[in-house]
Design a protein around this motif. Sequence first.
Motif, PDB file in Angstrom:
ATOM      1  N   UNK A   1      12.194 -80.309  16.761  1.00  0.00           N
ATOM      2  CA  UNK A   1      11.813 -79.730  15.593  1.00  0.00           C
ATOM      3  C   UNK A   1      12.764 -78.960  14.781  1.00  0.00           C
ATOM      4  N   UNK A   2      13.652 -78.359  15.473  1.00  0.00           N
ATOM      5  CA  UNK A   2      14.783 -77.499  14.907  1.00  0.00           C
ATOM      6  C   UNK A   2      15.486 -78.473  13.810  1.00  0.00           C
ATOM      7  N   UNK A   3      16.226 -79.586  14.505  1.00  0.00           N
ATOM      8  CA  UNK A   3      16.928 -80.697  13.633  1.00  0.00           C
ATOM      9  C   UNK A   3      15.944 -80.982  12.534  1.00  0.00           C
ATOM     10  N   UNK A   4      14.762 -81.165  12.708  1.00  0.00           N
ATOM     11  CA  UNK A   4      13.756 -81.747  11.450  1.00  0.00           C
ATOM     12  C   UNK A   4      13.886 -80.550  10.420  1.00  0.00           C
ATOM     13  N   UNK A   5      13.420 -79.421  10.880  1.00  0.00           N
ATOM     14  CA  UNK A   5      13.376 -78.069  10.019  1.00  0.00           C
ATOM     15  C   UNK A   5      14.638 -78.248   9.197  1.00  0.00           C
ATOM     16  N   UNK A   6      15.901 -78.128   9.914  1.00  0.00           N
ATOM     17  CA  UNK A   6      17.066 -78.020   9.101  1.00  0.00           C
ATOM     18  C   UNK A   6      17.204 -79.545   8.086  1.00  0.00           C
TER      19      UNK A   6
END
Length: 786
Positions: free
Chosen positions: A590-595
């Motif tokens: 999800x961190x990549x997604x949030x970025x």
Amino acid sequence: MAGERGNGWLRGIGDRVRRIIERPGSADLLRYRPVVDAAGEFEDEFRELSPQGLIEAAGKVRAEPDRPFEAEELARICALGREAARRALDERPFDTQLLGVVGLLRGYVVEMATGEGKTLAGALAAAGFALRGRKVHVVSVNDYLARRDAEWMGELYALLGVTVGFVDQHTEPDRRREAYACDVTYVPVSEVGFDVLRDRMCTDAAEIVLPDPDVVIVDEADSVLIDEATVPLVLAGSIDHGHDDIDVAHVVRELVESVHYEADGDRRNVFLTDAGIDHVQELLGDVDLYTVEQADQLTRIQLALHAHALLHRDVDYLVRNGKVELINAARGRVARLQRWPDGLHAAVEAKEGLDTTPTGTILDSILVQALIGRYRTVCGMSGTAVAVADQFAEFYQLETGAIPTNVPCIRTDEPDRLYVTEDAKFDAIVEYVRSVHEQGRPVLLGTASVAESERIARTLVDAEIGGVVLNAKNDAEEAGIISRAGEFGRVTISTQMAGRGTDIRLGAVGEQDYERVAELGGLCVVGAGRYHTGRLDDQLRGRAGRQGDPGSSVFFTSLEDEVLVNHVRPVQPRAVDEDGQVRDADAQRTMDHAQRVAEGEHLAMHRNTWRYHHLITIQRDEVLRHRGEVLRNDLAAERIRERCPERYESSEAEAGAAVTAEAARLIVLHHLDRRWSEHLSHLADVREGIHLRALGRETPIDEFHRIAVEEFGTFLATVYDRAADTFDHAEITADGVDLEAAGIEGPSATWTYLINDNPFGSHEQRFADYVGGKARQAAIELGLRD
Ligand code: ADP
Ligand code: MG
């Protein structure tokens, strides 16, 4: 020798390199290998040359400026540059660097990793352009780098017979003119922008400091051209004052979040609730805020609330010496030249109980993107360019290409370590730093904000680890500290941009120390959280593993990190360790997604801002073209004579032809500049209002364009009507025109600043969103919308 090892890439290109180079949207710069090979063949010949011989050989490159470089000429330039660098710096440019030089000379944005020697590559390209008779600006992100690079590369340029200068914020006008007269000028982007703005106000062509824009080489290209593209540079002047500063800071201080106001998910907007409105009206003494008379008051309250709820001391700004100093969100550092748009700046000052600074009239402003768009040739370099290749193409029509490292990179990038809470994350960081530090391995800890740096530093002191904190107060001092971050036993804590552009070598001076640190694993980079774009993560990572050094990087993140909280729905991790570390892969992704969401938002904002500014930029160019004619020719005299022939003749008889023409010029320039300032301010109002109209059926941008074009249709006619009127009444004697009596004195003082509205949208827009939000809310309540 590094140069020998470095030739490896020419023979066999590894898979990794191929992957980078074939990334969609990027150009294949390896096709210039034959040019670099050809440069190698000149090497022995040029090594024999006397100093005079070298300058003469360089002189031969000078040819018709408007012909594209031919391959052989590129090879000669590379070979000459290599020889000059060897003599001046005792550094023989690697083939990879020459490939970068060719890429720059061909007009690309070139991606070269941190520590690969972009300063030198940029200088060789600048010299190449200069030898072809072009004028080159090498644009940097700060004063310190402009000066450092101009001095560092000075001898190299001298050996090639190319003149070089630099400009920083302390450079006096005469010195600026000299620096810009050089073949190559190193200058921070803000300073060249301010010079453009100041030059356009000159009433005498001899006062102008900048020559026509020609070639620009942008260092840290993604930072300047993408992250800061929509930052407006502003020239303001004190013309009319008269702001009634009613202190509403004390009113908003009484308000409670979730009861009286609510901030939206990404904390970019804040809204008063109905209870909040009632409470404010009560505190102000039973006024009705939603009436036309109270519109200003409502604006001020909104600004004060924004200052109170969304801007935080030591995160968004510092208070020093009785002044508010902004921290640039993208860079995590103090931006001394920056202000928020006036109302908001004053609101923050009021919040902190400081004297509010006077507001001025905006005389002109220009976006960084428009500033760069003036140059005939644009190219640049960065460690992180390919990731935004499509944006370089969209906004600047630039192609981007990657260059492999000279020596393969052996840095190990560990996967992120994700924790449930921020506290657990901080504990884990401290434990990790302790374990690495105990071996004596140097640690560079990157944080997102000054406040976070300080928090971590305190924790490390408590844990008896200690460390040096860099928090963006002085670029030169920081560069000194960060250059030592690779020494045995060092712990350095830095915000993202601190010390940018500084090389981190392993070990203290002396080869043995290098070995000692290298054996331990080299520099250990620790990220205290992911940034709002992966490019910033990569910039931090890239500080380790320079030029084939050993090194490692790891990021610690938490489900409470802003990037996550602001951009994706709350995550429910399925597998959590005892120490609070999240183990399931979905949660980690999800961190990549949030970025990506954050990057997408920034891109949307960039597009939207540019849509508004594109037309203004075209109109501005047209006004300035006309202004240039007025300044240099007798256009003003002709037009005024047409409009008031009798007065013109009587003035000529009394004061002489030259004085009368000069009076006409000054009067026309005054009205031209004033009308432009009015036009800008009107368009800003229209833009705000447009967002209200967005609730209706009209398309805001079309409507904005319609109004802007219509207004501009009468621009020059209005200017000359006003000028003729002034001329008719002005007192013109042999001494010239009395500007004061004519009421057309220039501003008593002017100053320049950058508006900090990036990357979070302009204040006007936020306010319009807010009012729009209120109206939508009302519509929902009335059952008109859902
Ligand atoms: P970048 O801007 O790409 O991160 P710099 O221009 O700051 O890198 O250079 C990094 C370091 O590499 C500097 O210390 C510089 O002296 C060194 N360097 C650059 N080119 C060479 C070369 N050809 N040979 C040896 N050292 C070099
Ligand atoms: Mg650099």
